[in-house]
Design an enzyme around this catalytic site. Sequence first.
Site, short mmCIF file in Angstrom:
data_model
loop_
_atom_site.label_atom_id
_atom_site.label_comp_id
_atom_site.label_asym_id
_atom_site.label_seq_id
_atom_site.Cartn_x
_atom_site.Cartn_y
_atom_site.Cartn_z
N TYR A 382 37.30 48.69 41.36
CA TYR A 382 38.43 47.85 40.96
C TYR A 382 39.67 48.15 41.80
O TYR A 382 40.28 47.25 42.38
CB TYR A 382 38.75 48.02 39.48
CG TYR A 382 39.86 47.09 39.04
CD1 TYR A 382 39.63 45.72 38.94
CD2 TYR A 382 41.13 47.56 38.73
CE1 TYR A 382 40.64 44.84 38.55
CE2 TYR A 382 42.14 46.70 38.34
CZ TYR A 382 41.89 45.34 38.25
OH TYR A 382 42.89 44.48 37.87
N LYS A 386 41.52 45.90 44.61
CA LYS A 386 42.91 45.44 44.60
C LYS A 386 43.62 45.81 45.91
O LYS A 386 44.43 45.02 46.42
CB LYS A 386 43.65 46.03 43.40
CG LYS A 386 43.32 45.34 42.09
CD LYS A 386 44.09 45.93 40.92
CE LYS A 386 45.57 45.61 40.95
NZ LYS A 386 45.86 44.21 40.58
N ASP A 457 33.08 43.12 33.90
CA ASP A 457 34.09 42.77 34.92
C ASP A 457 33.58 42.66 36.35
O ASP A 457 34.38 42.81 37.28
CB ASP A 457 35.22 43.81 34.91
CG ASP A 457 35.94 43.93 33.60
OD1 ASP A 457 35.73 43.09 32.72
OD2 ASP A 457 36.74 44.88 33.44
N HIS A 461 36.10 42.67 39.79
CA HIS A 461 36.07 43.68 40.85
C HIS A 461 35.64 43.07 42.18
O HIS A 461 36.29 43.26 43.20
CB HIS A 461 35.09 44.79 40.48
CG HIS A 461 35.48 45.60 39.29
ND1 HIS A 461 35.21 46.96 39.19
CD2 HIS A 461 36.11 45.28 38.13
CE1 HIS A 461 35.64 47.41 38.02
NE2 HIS A 461 36.19 46.40 37.36
N ASN A 532 34.68 38.82 24.93
CA ASN A 532 36.10 38.61 25.21
C ASN A 532 36.30 38.38 26.69
O ASN A 532 35.50 38.79 27.52
CB ASN A 532 36.93 39.81 24.73
CG ASN A 532 36.72 41.03 25.63
OD1 ASN A 532 37.45 41.24 26.61
ND2 ASN A 532 35.72 41.85 25.31
N GLU A 534 39.77 38.77 29.19
CA GLU A 534 41.19 39.05 29.32
C GLU A 534 41.74 38.34 30.55
O GLU A 534 42.40 37.31 30.44
CB GLU A 534 41.41 40.56 29.41
CG GLU A 534 42.87 40.98 29.48
CD GLU A 534 42.98 42.48 29.68
OE1 GLU A 534 43.52 43.15 28.78
OE2 GLU A 534 42.52 42.99 30.73
N GLU A 538 41.79 36.77 37.28
CA GLU A 538 40.91 37.49 38.21
C GLU A 538 39.56 36.79 38.32
O GLU A 538 38.92 36.83 39.38
CB GLU A 538 40.77 38.95 37.78
CG GLU A 538 42.03 39.75 38.09
CD GLU A 538 41.92 41.22 37.74
OE1 GLU A 538 42.09 42.05 38.65
OE2 GLU A 538 41.69 41.54 36.55
#
Length: 758
Positions: A382, A386, A457, A461, A532, A534, A538
């Site tokens: 991750y 970024k 995720d 990532h 879920n 969030e 992304e």
Amino acid sequence: MSHASRRRWRRATTSAATAALLCGALLTFPSAPAAAQVRLGSGSYTTVLPPGASGPSDHTGAPVAPKVTADFTQPVVTNDWWSSLIFQRYPGNPYGENLYAHPLSFKAQAHGLEVGYPDTPELVADGLKYQYTHSPDFVLGIHGLNAPAAKVAGYSDWTVTADLSDGTRQLRTTIGQGLPFVYADVSGGPIRVEFTAPPTVWRRSGNAVGVTVNGHHYALFAPSGTTWSESDTVFTADVGGSGYASVALLPSPDDFDRYAPYAYSFVTSTTLTYDYDPASATLTSTYRVTTEAREGTAQGTLLALYPHQWKETTTALTDLSYASPRGPMRVVEGDRFTTELTTHGILPSLPTVDSADHQRLRALIDAELHASDPWKGASDTYWTGKALGRLAQLVPIADSIGYTAGRDALLDLLKNKMEDWLTADGPGDNAQFYYDDQWDTLIGFPASFGSNTELNDHDFHYGYFITAAATIARYDRSWISEERWGPMVTTVLRDANNPDRDDERFPWLRSFSPYAGHGWASGHAGFASGNNQESSSEAMHFAASAALLGSLIGDEELRDLGVYLHTTQASAMRRYWQNADGDAFPAGYSHDVVGMVWSDGGDHRIWWDGTPEELYGINYLPITAGSLYLGHDPEHAAAMHQSLVTRLGRQPQVWRDIHWAHQALSDPDAALAAFEAQWQSYEPESGSSKAHTYQWLSTLAEFGTVDTSVTADTPHYAVFRDGDRRTYVAFNPTGQPLTVTFSDGTTLTVPPGQLATG
């Protein structure tokens, strides 16, 4: 504690109540690889879990295997609304958590499948979360069934078939999003329906019964020639050694006869197909159901559509409707429905305007390029991602101001880091990808936020890695060739969202739920509230990167995947995270935006104890040219910014650059003025840089806001408006000059590999 640490802690402690690629053809992935390394072009991944690393695990850290039946033959799916059936996160719960299919909800248990209709919202956590909680109206099972676990027997694009067996009795139920029916196949005993309260029976038609329980209306259908036996709260139907039944959720008792014709038209498969037409800038999505007539000749069924579907459908709607956490669902009749959305373009970067201070841009680029650690200590997928994204955004800026040496130095940084990650060098390698053939997934190590143990995720990532690869490819096509790094890059992409149904290494669209219109972040969905999502932004970043990479390597399948994901999620995000239509959030919910969408509702919180700026901003970042969708409705973007300012009682102080960039989509002059007053003193968000923020703001201050009234015949364009003046931008990913035609008649001739502005 950093926001990352808080996020990791809460994820870890929240509990629930090769097929090798490219080279033109797929190779067969060995079920038992002979070597630890699988080479793809210049890159490789490992099939051996790195020393000390963990793969998919339960809550105690023990490894887990997919919970599937012996006859299950499909790639393993995670990150879906039903994933707790296949991924046992909690050792004491072999049945999975609540499953929210909408309009119905479910939960497997030893004696059968709980069925409910959560139609009434409640506010919890001091009003921060609204939820439509699963509460069973009945359990559908078999007399005497006592299954030790629930398993997955099969799935399709938005359905799953759950198996409950005890060695003597077997119940298989097919359930799905938008399906008001539950389909059951039974063996070993009579079908049994046990209600949670005494039902009111208002219709008896031999093998069909109409009941009301807890204010909800159902029709029970057994095979012809059988009858329902009623005893207080228990209804049974003896179907012999094996048989079938269906249960329908009715909007009202008056609708019994509208549902009865489809009672024996069992849904056996669901399929989403999409078609992107650049000439008309249209994305057409078709949702199909395949049915099997257990009795009679009826085909098709009744399907309940979410708002992002029924508001964009070209299919006739009935007058039937249901409640859901996303707003009212409308019903169509038949074996398919179609939606049409306008595509508004995905740019790789914004142009740099002459009015920007190019010397300042160069100095700000140098500050990043010559930092003591341009990666800011990043080591896992991750935070490395970024950092890759932050540096990648600087490459076209450096190029646009003629800073060729800076551009090339940035590209070298990206190449070196990417090549390190895209090569598996053995047990001591601290940056590599591992393929888990039990779970059909590619995991980057070091991992973070449960991307390994929970399979969380992956699109969040890996989208950053794809952005870096697309940026390199924009300036060096040889790097992304099939002989070099292309096969490994596209393998990483396909783990997160694979468009190829014949590629059995990965499931189709792991990180996207086609009926929901968005993705789910949790690999296991091991929560009482379901799954879920969030950071919708992304997920959008992944979509934009896939579209750009696909165009740059000439792969229309990947390009169209990105366009589909980006266009569809934009439609869902504005409705379900930001309540743009005003009918998603229930009456009495006082918030304008949610930080997370849950299967059962929405939550004005995030995974760490963050500030309001972070709650809003986690659904904006990373800011790239693929983020212009946030400004497709400038008035709505302005309302979102004002909502945050009102809540704070001041301008944002945390993640200021993210909020300036978002504000610029509605008021670019004000955003640029705020930056100019503070640019020397503020701390950039970790995935952002002062150079990129300044370039973004200065460009929008000159161009104005996004104008969606004009489209173009390419995937890569944008139109801006400042008063009566329009600015047209297009990108040409090909090696030949490209003429782009806009819907108002404007044309742009774009040189190979370049942006053009007119």
